[in-house]
Design an enzyme around this catalytic site. Structure first.
Site, PDB file in Angstrom:
ATOM      1  N   HIS A 155     -13.893   5.422 -10.045  1.00  0.00           N
ATOM      2  CA  HIS A 155     -15.082   5.212 -10.870  1.00  0.00           C
ATOM      3  C   HIS A 155     -15.325   3.728 -11.177  1.00  0.00           C
ATOM      4  CE1 HIS A 155     -12.834   4.246 -14.538  1.00  0.00           C
ATOM      5  NE2 HIS A 155     -11.949   5.119 -14.096  1.00  0.00           N
ATOM      6  N   HIS A 192     -14.422  -5.062   3.320  1.00  0.00           N
ATOM      7  CA  HIS A 192     -13.774  -3.973   4.072  1.00  0.00           C
ATOM      8  C   HIS A 192     -12.625  -3.417   3.236  1.00  0.00           C
ATOM      9  CE1 HIS A 192     -11.486  -2.809   8.059  1.00  0.00           C
ATOM     10  NE2 HIS A 192     -11.518  -1.821   7.178  1.00  0.00           N
TER      11      HIS A 192
HETATM   12  C1  LIG Z   1      -8.659   1.173  11.239  1.00  0.00           C
HETATM   13  C2  LIG Z   1      -8.003  -0.180  11.035  1.00  0.00           C
HETATM   14  O1  LIG Z   1      -7.152  -0.563  11.724  1.00  0.00           O
HETATM   15  S1  LIG Z   1      -8.596  -1.096   9.728  1.00  0.00           S
HETATM   16  C3  LIG Z   1      -7.556  -2.516   9.679  1.00  0.00           C
HETATM   17  C4  LIG Z   1      -7.500  -3.104   8.299  1.00  0.00           C
HETATM   18  N1  LIG Z   1      -6.693  -4.345   8.387  1.00  0.00           N
HETATM   19  C5  LIG Z   1      -5.512  -4.472   7.767  1.00  0.00           C
HETATM   20  O2  LIG Z   1      -5.083  -3.617   6.998  1.00  0.00           O
HETATM   21  C6  LIG Z   1      -4.762  -5.745   8.106  1.00  0.00           C
HETATM   22  C7  LIG Z   1      -4.532  -6.603   6.880  1.00  0.00           C
HETATM   23  N2  LIG Z   1      -3.797  -7.820   7.317  1.00  0.00           N
HETATM   24  C8  LIG Z   1      -2.533  -8.112   6.929  1.00  0.00           C
HETATM   25  O3  LIG Z   1      -1.910  -7.425   6.142  1.00  0.00           O
HETATM   26  C9  LIG Z   1      -1.946  -9.373   7.556  1.00  0.00           C
HETATM   27  O4  LIG Z   1      -0.545  -9.172   7.684  1.00  0.00           O
HETATM   28  C10 LIG Z   1      -2.257 -10.628   6.718  1.00  0.00           C
HETATM   29  C11 LIG Z   1      -3.759 -10.950   6.867  1.00  0.00           C
HETATM   30  C12 LIG Z   1      -1.945 -10.446   5.258  1.00  0.00           C
HETATM   31  C13 LIG Z   1      -1.422 -11.813   7.198  1.00  0.00           C
HETATM   32  O5  LIG Z   1      -1.664 -11.988   8.559  1.00  0.00           O
HETATM   33  P1  LIG Z   1      -1.339 -13.405   9.243  1.00  0.00           P
HETATM   34  O6  LIG Z   1      -2.191 -14.453   8.614  1.00  0.00           O
HETATM   35  O7  LIG Z   1      -1.451 -13.187  10.715  1.00  0.00           O
HETATM   36  O8  LIG Z   1       0.114 -13.745   8.783  1.00  0.00           O
HETATM   37  P2  LIG Z   1       1.523 -13.555   9.546  1.00  0.00           P
HETATM   38  O9  LIG Z   1       1.609 -12.216  10.187  1.00  0.00           O
HETATM   39  O10 LIG Z   1       1.723 -14.767  10.383  1.00  0.00           O
HETATM   40  O11 LIG Z   1       2.544 -13.585   8.339  1.00  0.00           O
HETATM   41  C14 LIG Z   1       2.704 -14.727   7.517  1.00  0.00           C
HETATM   42  C15 LIG Z   1       3.807 -14.397   6.533  1.00  0.00           C
HETATM   43  O12 LIG Z   1       3.325 -13.401   5.606  1.00  0.00           O
HETATM   44  C16 LIG Z   1       4.161 -12.225   5.680  1.00  0.00           C
HETATM   45  N3  LIG Z   1       3.274 -11.069   5.589  1.00  0.00           N
HETATM   46  C17 LIG Z   1       2.263 -10.731   6.432  1.00  0.00           C
HETATM   47  N4  LIG Z   1       1.650  -9.627   6.000  1.00  0.00           N
HETATM   48  C18 LIG Z   1       2.272  -9.252   4.868  1.00  0.00           C
HETATM   49  C19 LIG Z   1       2.078  -8.180   3.971  1.00  0.00           C
HETATM   50  N5  LIG Z   1       1.097  -7.281   4.159  1.00  0.00           N
HETATM   51  N6  LIG Z   1       2.898  -8.093   2.903  1.00  0.00           N
HETATM   52  C20 LIG Z   1       3.878  -9.004   2.707  1.00  0.00           C
HETATM   53  N7  LIG Z   1       4.106 -10.053   3.532  1.00  0.00           N
HETATM   54  C21 LIG Z   1       3.310 -10.169   4.604  1.00  0.00           C
HETATM   55  C22 LIG Z   1       4.868 -12.318   7.026  1.00  0.00           C
HETATM   56  O13 LIG Z   1       6.075 -11.620   7.020  1.00  0.00           O
HETATM   57  C23 LIG Z   1       5.057 -13.812   7.162  1.00  0.00           C
HETATM   58  O14 LIG Z   1       6.124 -14.219   6.329  1.00  0.00           O
HETATM   59  P3  LIG Z   1       7.170 -15.339   6.824  1.00  0.00           P
HETATM   60  O15 LIG Z   1       6.369 -16.574   7.066  1.00  0.00           O
HETATM   61  O16 LIG Z   1       8.138 -15.445   5.677  1.00  0.00           O
HETATM   62  O17 LIG Z   1       7.785 -14.788   8.075  1.00  0.00           O
END
Ligand SMILES: CC(=O)SCCNC(=O)CCNC(=O)[C@H](O)C(C)(C)COP(=O)(O)OP(=O)(O)OC[C@H]1O[C@@H](n2cnc3c(N)ncnc32)[C@H](O)[C@@H]1OP(=O)(O)O
Length: 209
Positions: free
Chosen positions: A137, A146
């Protein structure tokens, strides 16, 4: 509203929207348009070419489009280009989604299977509410944002324009996610996320890089 519609984008989100449209039988997909077509047919739908084909489609009476582009900035830019050609953008809500009568949904927004839009939720234009996302809500979602699969936005959460809430992320009620921010997969957001920030983890903290 219903009729003939073109889908812009032939990637994974395009496949998801083809399946969504197949469950909305009032819509007929005339084809897919993609800047870099990867195959002549996808899931049985012809890939017509790049955006150069759009004026001919308009001339043939196709005046609705669906934007299957995951990147928010690219999606909004495409919306502007297609609007200039005279296309409109229906909101598309899967029949299995639950939408409160008082929930508002903007043009061009897509709501995928089993998502929930709670009382007085307000979802802006060109948003994606992905599979199984729960927007409770009074949630407000800005243009082009997104809400990823299975995310949980409890009452009163505000999501800024073009933000991405990653799959399975959850937020504290009434928290604000700034415009263009990214909340990582599985995060637990307990406090305000500034515009453009990238956060992740439990509790969510700024991510390196
Ligand atoms: C139908 C569908 O598919 S819809 C899709 C919807 N999209 C999503 O849900 C994707 C969301 N994206 C994410 O969660 C990504 O991991 C992001 C954007 C947060 C980070 O991505 P990137 O910028 O490529 O970062 P990268 O993978 O290089 O990681 C950088 C650091 O953050 C950490 N990290 C990445 N994602 C996460 C997370 N979700 N939680 C905690 N830590 C994370 C990594 O382990 C890394 O740590 P390190 O440097 O200590 O090794």
């Amino acid at each position: 509203m219903a009729g003939r519609l073109v889908v812009l984008g032939s990637g994974g989100h395009g496949r998801a929207l083809i399946e969504l449209l197949r469950d909305l039988p009032a819509w007929e997909i005339v084809g897919l348009v993609d800047a870099v077509p990867r195959a002549p047919v996808m899931l049985g739908v012809p890939v017509l070419g790049d955006e150069a084909v759009l004026p001919a489609l308009r001339a043939a009476g196709v005046d609705q489009a669906c934007l299957a582009i995951g990147d928010a900035a690219a999606r909004l830019a495409a919306a502007a280009r297609l609007a200039a050609l005279g296309f409109g953008f229906p909101m598309l809500i899967h029949p299995s989604a639950i939408r409160a009568r008082s929930a508002e949904v903007g043009e061009g927004t897509v709501v995928l299977p089993r998502a929930v839009l709670g009382a007085a939720a307000r979802i802006g234009r060109f948003c994606i509410v992905n599979t199984g996302a729960i927007l409770e809500h009074d949630v407000e979602v800005g243009e082009g944002a997104h809400c990823g699969p299975g995310c949980v936005l409890p009452g009163g959460v505000r999501v800024g324009a073009r933000a991405l809430i990653g799959a399975g992320a959850a937020c504290r009620p009434y928290v604000t996610i700034g415009a263009g921010a990214v909340v990582g997969v599985g995060a637990a957001v307990t406090e305000e996320v500034p515009p453009g920030a990238v956060v992740g983890g439990v509790p969510a903290r700024p991510l390196p890089g």
